[in-house]
Write a protein that holds these residues in place. Structure first.
Motif, PDB file in Angstrom:
ATOM      1  N   ILE A  61      42.500  32.573  36.640  1.00 24.67           N
ATOM      2  CA  ILE A  61      42.131  32.956  35.440  1.00 24.67           C
ATOM      3  C   ILE A  61      41.282  32.029  34.560  1.00 24.67           C
ATOM      4  N   GLU A  62      41.569  30.730  34.423  1.00 24.18           N
ATOM      5  CA  GLU A  62      40.695  30.001  33.725  1.00 24.18           C
ATOM      6  C   GLU A  62      39.384  29.825  34.481  1.00 24.18           C
ATOM      7  N   GLY A  63      39.519  29.859  35.740  1.00 21.15           N
ATOM      8  CA  GLY A  63      38.146  29.698  36.319  1.00 21.15           C
ATOM      9  C   GLY A  63      37.133  31.004  36.016  1.00 21.15           C
ATOM     10  N   LEU A  64      37.726  32.006  35.996  1.00 17.00           N
ATOM     11  CA  LEU A  64      37.054  33.263  35.659  1.00 17.00           C
ATOM     12  C   LEU A  64      36.592  33.316  34.168  1.00 17.00           C
ATOM     13  N   ALA A  65      37.344  32.620  33.175  1.00 14.72           N
ATOM     14  CA  ALA A  65      37.000  32.198  32.045  1.00 14.72           C
ATOM     15  C   ALA A  65      35.980  31.346  31.840  1.00 14.72           C
ATOM     16  N   GLN A  66      35.981  30.166  32.507  1.00 16.77           N
ATOM     17  CA  GLN A  66      34.759  29.364  32.459  1.00 16.77           C
ATOM     18  C   GLN A  66      33.746  29.984  33.157  1.00 16.77           C
ATOM     19  N   THR A  67      33.750  30.699  34.191  1.00 19.58           N
ATOM     20  CA  THR A  67      32.554  31.708  34.430  1.00 19.58           C
ATOM     21  C   THR A  67      31.882  32.395  33.522  1.00 19.58           C
ATOM     22  N   ALA A  68      32.810  32.930  32.574  1.00 21.74           N
ATOM     23  CA  ALA A  68      32.132  33.965  31.518  1.00 21.74           C
ATOM     24  C   ALA A  68      31.639  32.864  30.507  1.00 21.74           C
ATOM     25  N   GLY A  69      32.145  31.918  30.251  1.00 17.70           N
ATOM     26  CA  GLY A  69      31.754  31.153  29.283  1.00 17.70           C
ATOM     27  C   GLY A  69      30.110  30.559  29.700  1.00 17.70           C
ATOM     28  N   ILE A  70      29.845  30.371  31.028  1.00 16.15           N
ATOM     29  CA  ILE A  70      28.815  30.063  31.413  1.00 16.15           C
ATOM     30  C   ILE A  70      27.493  31.302  31.196  1.00 16.15           C
ATOM     31  N   LEU A  71      28.107  32.379  31.231  1.00 14.93           N
ATOM     32  CA  LEU A  71      27.174  33.513  31.034  1.00 14.93           C
ATOM     33  C   LEU A  71      27.007  33.786  29.648  1.00 14.93           C
ATOM     34  N   PRO A  75      24.550  27.232  23.132  1.00 17.40           N
ATOM     35  CA  PRO A  75      24.670  25.568  23.274  1.00 17.40           C
ATOM     36  C   PRO A  75      25.558  25.106  22.150  1.00 17.40           C
ATOM     37  N   LYS A  76      26.292  23.895  22.564  1.00 15.20           N
ATOM     38  CA  LYS A  76      27.362  23.149  21.631  1.00 15.20           C
ATOM     39  C   LYS A  76      28.255  23.845  21.209  1.00 15.20           C
ATOM     40  N   LYS A  77      28.726  25.157  21.925  1.00 11.71           N
ATOM     41  CA  LYS A  77      29.847  25.907  21.624  1.00 11.71           C
ATOM     42  C   LYS A  77      30.975  25.719  22.308  1.00 11.71           C
ATOM     43  N   THR A  78      32.293  25.972  21.792  1.00 11.06           N
ATOM     44  CA  THR A  78      33.421  25.710  22.636  1.00 11.06           C
ATOM     45  C   THR A  78      34.112  27.373  22.824  1.00 11.06           C
ATOM     46  N   PRO A  79      34.194  27.346  24.231  1.00 11.72           N
ATOM     47  CA  PRO A  79      34.648  28.775  24.549  1.00 11.72           C
ATOM     48  C   PRO A  79      36.351  28.734  24.201  1.00 11.72           C
ATOM     49  N   LEU A  80      36.723  30.137  24.018  1.00 10.86           N
ATOM     50  CA  LEU A  80      38.117  30.301  23.303  1.00 10.86           C
ATOM     51  C   LEU A  80      38.499  31.668  24.153  1.00 10.86           C
ATOM     52  N   PHE A  81      39.783  31.707  24.549  1.00 12.06           N
ATOM     53  CA  PHE A  81      40.403  32.864  24.866  1.00 12.06           C
ATOM     54  C   PHE A  81      40.843  33.574  23.770  1.00 12.06           C
ATOM     55  N   ALA A  82      40.514  34.864  23.664  1.00  9.42           N
ATOM     56  CA  ALA A  82      41.145  35.558  22.628  1.00  9.42           C
ATOM     57  C   ALA A  82      42.014  36.569  23.089  1.00  9.42           C
ATOM     58  N   GLY A  83      42.068  36.712  24.348  1.00 17.14           N
ATOM     59  CA  GLY A  83      43.254  37.705  24.896  1.00 17.14           C
ATOM     60  C   GLY A  83      42.937  37.801  26.554  1.00 17.14           C
ATOM     61  N   ILE A  84      44.021  38.129  26.998  1.00 17.81           N
ATOM     62  CA  ILE A  84      43.990  38.283  28.646  1.00 17.81           C
ATOM     63  C   ILE A  84      44.852  39.540  28.713  1.00 17.81           C
ATOM     64  N   GLU A  85      44.374  40.622  29.609  1.00 17.69           N
ATOM     65  CA  GLU A  85      44.980  41.886  29.510  1.00 17.69           C
ATOM     66  C   GLU A  85      44.844  42.102  31.231  1.00 17.69           C
ATOM     67  N   HIS A  86      45.917  42.906  31.405  1.00 17.17           N
ATOM     68  CA  HIS A  86      46.167  43.379  32.869  1.00 17.17           C
ATOM     69  C   HIS A  86      45.873  42.211  34.053  1.00 17.17           C
ATOM     70  N   ALA A  87      46.345  41.094  33.773  1.00 17.65           N
ATOM     71  CA  ALA A  87      46.236  40.125  34.780  1.00 17.65           C
ATOM     72  C   ALA A  87      47.013  40.570  35.876  1.00 17.65           C
ATOM     73  N   ARG A  88      46.532  40.546  37.331  1.00 19.19           N
ATOM     74  CA  ARG A  88      47.265  40.667  38.345  1.00 19.19           C
ATOM     75  C   ARG A  88      46.703  39.483  39.395  1.00 19.19           C
ATOM     76  N   PHE A  89      47.842  39.192  40.148  1.00 26.11           N
ATOM     77  CA  PHE A  89      47.621  38.094  41.371  1.00 26.11           C
ATOM     78  C   PHE A  89      47.924  38.879  42.697  1.00 26.11           C
ATOM     79  N   LYS A  90      47.041  39.111  43.718  1.00 29.95           N
ATOM     80  CA  LYS A  90      47.266  39.962  44.792  1.00 29.95           C
ATOM     81  C   LYS A  90      47.450  39.033  46.127  1.00 29.95           C
ATOM     82  N   GLU A  91      46.969  37.799  46.290  1.00 26.67           N
ATOM     83  CA  GLU A  91      47.025  37.018  47.187  1.00 26.67           C
ATOM     84  C   GLU A  91      47.150  35.630  47.046  1.00 26.67           C
ATOM     85  N   ILE A  92      47.837  34.800  47.688  1.00 23.16           N
ATOM     86  CA  ILE A  92      48.066  33.281  47.549  1.00 23.16           C
ATOM     87  C   ILE A  92      46.875  32.851  47.855  1.00 23.16           C
TER      88      ILE A  92
END
Length: 136
Positions: A61-71, A75-92
């Motif tokens: 999930i953090e990797g997805l958030a970092q990827t969103a931050g790249i998009l 510049p010079k901003k710090t990304p923050l989570f404001a929420g996580i919804e519907h998180a599901r883990f399907k495979e190890i």
């Protein structure tokens, strides 16, 4: 293709918490694709779990958030989570592998952006979530 130096120029994360190695696509319609190569030598596997390495879902999930931050990040901003919804883990996820991140913008309200993220290995969905991201 944009390498790790590009990633580091876009988000403030650094090793050992930089979870994106490379960006493979930045689309015109608010989408991004990136990946992280995992190996058994990755420090996280010394503790999760010795002799039975499993990549933690929370780091996907953090990797997805970092990827969103790249998009999305200015510049010079710090990304923050404001929420996580519907998180599901399907495979190890086990090393060695390439964990791919696909993120796309699905909405925006004021300074909160809603994205859909999918993490997969060899085409198999491992995790998916809707994330709300903001910045300082």
């Amino acid at each position: 293709m944009k390498d790790k130096e590009y990633v580091k120029s876009k988000i403030p994360h650094r090793d050992p918490f930089l979870l994106v190695d490379c960006v493979t696509l930045i689309g015109d319609s608010g989408e991004i694709k990136a990946y992280r190569d995992l190996s058994e030598e990755d420090p996280i596997f010394r503790g999760h779990f010795p002799g039975n390495p499993v990549y933690p879902g929370v780091l996907m999930i953090e990797g997805l958030a970092q990827t969103a931050g790249i998009l999305l990040l200015e510049p010079k901003k710090t990304p923050l989570f404001a929420g996580i919804e519907h998180a599901r883990f399907k495979e190890i996820v086990r090393p060695p592998c390439r964990l791919e991140y696909n993120v796309r913008v699905i909405g925006k309200k004021m300074n909160i952006v809603k994205v859909e993220g999918i993490a997969h290995v060899e085409g198999k969905i491992c995790a998916r979530a809707t994330l709300l991201v903001s910045s300082l």
